[in-house]
Design a protein around this motif. Structure first.
Motif, PDB file in Angstrom:
ATOM      1  N   ASN A   1       0.791  -1.231   0.000  1.00 30.19           N
ATOM      2  CA  ASN A   1       0.000   0.000   0.000  1.00 30.19           C
ATOM      3  C   ASN A   1       0.824   1.283   0.000  1.00 30.19           C
ATOM      4  O   ASN A   1       0.331   2.318  -0.426  1.00 30.19           O
ATOM      5  CB  ASN A   1      -0.933   0.018   1.211  1.00 30.19           C
ATOM      6  N   ILE A   2       2.063   1.259   0.499  1.00 33.34           N
ATOM      7  CA  ILE A   2       2.787   2.518   0.696  1.00 33.34           C
ATOM      8  C   ILE A   2       4.038   2.665  -0.158  1.00 33.34           C
ATOM      9  O   ILE A   2       4.719   3.665  -0.047  1.00 33.34           O
ATOM     10  CB  ILE A   2       3.173   2.708   2.188  1.00 33.34           C
ATOM     11  N   SER A   3       4.333   1.689  -0.989  1.00 30.06           N
ATOM     12  CA  SER A   3       5.552   1.795  -1.796  1.00 30.06           C
ATOM     13  C   SER A   3       5.207   1.889  -3.278  1.00 30.06           C
ATOM     14  O   SER A   3       4.082   1.619  -3.683  1.00 30.06           O
ATOM     15  CB  SER A   3       6.467   0.596  -1.552  1.00 30.06           C
ATOM     16  N   ASN A   4       6.200   2.258  -4.043  1.00 32.90           N
ATOM     17  CA  ASN A   4       6.028   2.334  -5.486  1.00 32.90           C
ATOM     18  C   ASN A   4       6.627   1.110  -6.184  1.00 32.90           C
ATOM     19  O   ASN A   4       6.869   1.143  -7.386  1.00 32.90           O
ATOM     20  CB  ASN A   4       6.677   3.604  -6.039  1.00 32.90           C
ATOM     21  N   ILE A   5       6.857   0.048  -5.444  1.00 29.28           N
ATOM     22  CA  ILE A   5       7.506  -1.134  -6.003  1.00 29.28           C
ATOM     23  C   ILE A   5       6.590  -1.772  -7.037  1.00 29.28           C
ATOM     24  O   ILE A   5       5.417  -2.035  -6.773  1.00 29.28           O
ATOM     25  CB  ILE A   5       7.860  -2.160  -4.908  1.00 29.28           C
ATOM     26  N   ASN A   6       7.139  -2.009  -8.206  1.00 26.53           N
ATOM     27  CA  ASN A   6       6.440  -2.732  -9.246  1.00 26.53           C
ATOM     28  C   ASN A   6       6.685  -4.213  -8.976  1.00 26.53           C
ATOM     29  O   ASN A   6       7.793  -4.689  -9.119  1.00 26.53           O
ATOM     30  CB  ASN A   6       6.987  -2.328 -10.615  1.00 26.53           C
ATOM     31  N   PHE A   7       5.652  -4.916  -8.564  1.00 25.94           N
ATOM     32  CA  PHE A   7       5.822  -6.310  -8.158  1.00 25.94           C
ATOM     33  C   PHE A   7       5.865  -7.235  -9.372  1.00 25.94           C
ATOM     34  O   PHE A   7       5.013  -8.088  -9.558  1.00 25.94           O
ATOM     35  CB  PHE A   7       4.710  -6.720  -7.188  1.00 25.94           C
ATOM     36  N   SER A   8       6.892  -7.017 -10.183  1.00 25.90           N
ATOM     37  CA  SER A   8       7.129  -7.892 -11.319  1.00 25.90           C
ATOM     38  C   SER A   8       8.635  -7.962 -11.546  1.00 25.90           C
ATOM     39  O   SER A   8       9.378  -7.077 -11.171  1.00 25.90           O
ATOM     40  CB  SER A   8       6.422  -7.367 -12.567  1.00 25.90           C
ATOM     41  N   CYS A   9       9.059  -9.035 -12.164  1.00 18.79           N
ATOM     42  CA  CYS A   9      10.467  -9.199 -12.490  1.00 18.79           C
ATOM     43  C   CYS A   9      10.601  -9.291 -13.988  1.00 18.79           C
ATOM     44  O   CYS A   9       9.744  -9.882 -14.630  1.00 18.79           O
ATOM     45  CB  CYS A   9      11.034 -10.446 -11.828  1.00 18.79           C
ATOM     46  N   PRO A  10      11.603  -8.704 -14.579  1.00 13.66           N
ATOM     47  CA  PRO A  10      12.720  -8.024 -13.918  1.00 13.66           C
ATOM     48  C   PRO A  10      12.336  -6.630 -13.418  1.00 13.66           C
ATOM     49  O   PRO A  10      11.450  -5.992 -13.969  1.00 13.66           O
ATOM     50  CB  PRO A  10      13.766  -7.935 -15.017  1.00 13.66           C
ATOM     51  N   LEU A  11      13.022  -6.203 -12.357  1.00 14.50           N
ATOM     52  CA  LEU A  11      12.839  -4.856 -11.824  1.00 14.50           C
ATOM     53  C   LEU A  11      13.438  -3.861 -12.806  1.00 14.50           C
ATOM     54  O   LEU A  11      14.588  -3.995 -13.192  1.00 14.50           O
ATOM     55  CB  LEU A  11      13.573  -4.705 -10.492  1.00 14.50           C
TER      56      LEU A  11
END
Length: 182
Positions: A118-128
């Protein structure tokens, strides 16, 4: 009859101690870059709010220009007693395998990853392929990690990340488990 190692008995005693604590009070956070060719921290701070509540902010800039398809996360939880640290959690997560099956998070990563979504901008896919990882106010309050049954005391949460088989970051959060915020 086998004799249990001393550290195993200590861990059992720590975990079986009555757990009347309800909240974490964050004391400090440190962010360290282990490999400056991969990334660096732009910000790393704890903002203390009313009555002992806190929010964690950090901005990690990834300097590696190619897509990163090998990401490991390691979480260690230590109980700090006077002049000793006792580690009772040490979990490593292959982020790329996890990102393909978000619903199957187990162990302590299952507790930790849900609020992070909820609080990060991490794209939860690989490759980063992103250049910044931003945690914009991970709030530590009554609802944060309340399911973890650990007793009152001082703890260190150590989160390390490895990119391309090299340890890149080391974030340490020092917190006290207490009855209530004062």
């Amino acid at each position: 009859m086998k004799v249990l190692p001393l550290y195993f008995l200590l861990i059992v005693l720590i975990l079986l101690e009555p757990t009347t604590a309800k909240v974490f009070r964050v004391n400090k956070m440190t962010c360290q870059t282990l490999d400056s060719s991969l990334c660096h921290f732009k910000t790393c701070e704890v903002v203390h709010k009313e009555n002992g509540r806190a929010a964690l902010y950090f901005n990690e800039v990834i300097d590696y220009k190619k897509p990163i398809d090998d990401v490991l996360l390691n979480l260690g939880v230590f109980k700090i007693l006077k002049n000793r640290r006792f580690q009772f959690v040490n979990e490593t997560l292959d982020f790329c395998a996890f990102s393909r099956q978000l619903m199957f998070a187990t162990g302590i990563f299952g507790f930790v990853m849900a609020p992070i979504l909820n609080i990060s901008n991490i794209n939860f896919s690989c490759p980063l392929q992103q250049s910044n990882i931003i945690f914009n106010g991970f709030v530590i309050d009554e609802n944060t990690l309340k399911e973890i049954p650990i007793p009152n005391g001082v703890y260190m949460f150590n989160i390390r990340a490895a990119y391309m088989k090299r340890w890149a970051t080391d974030v340490k959060i020092y917190a006290s488990r207490v009855e209530k915020y004062s």
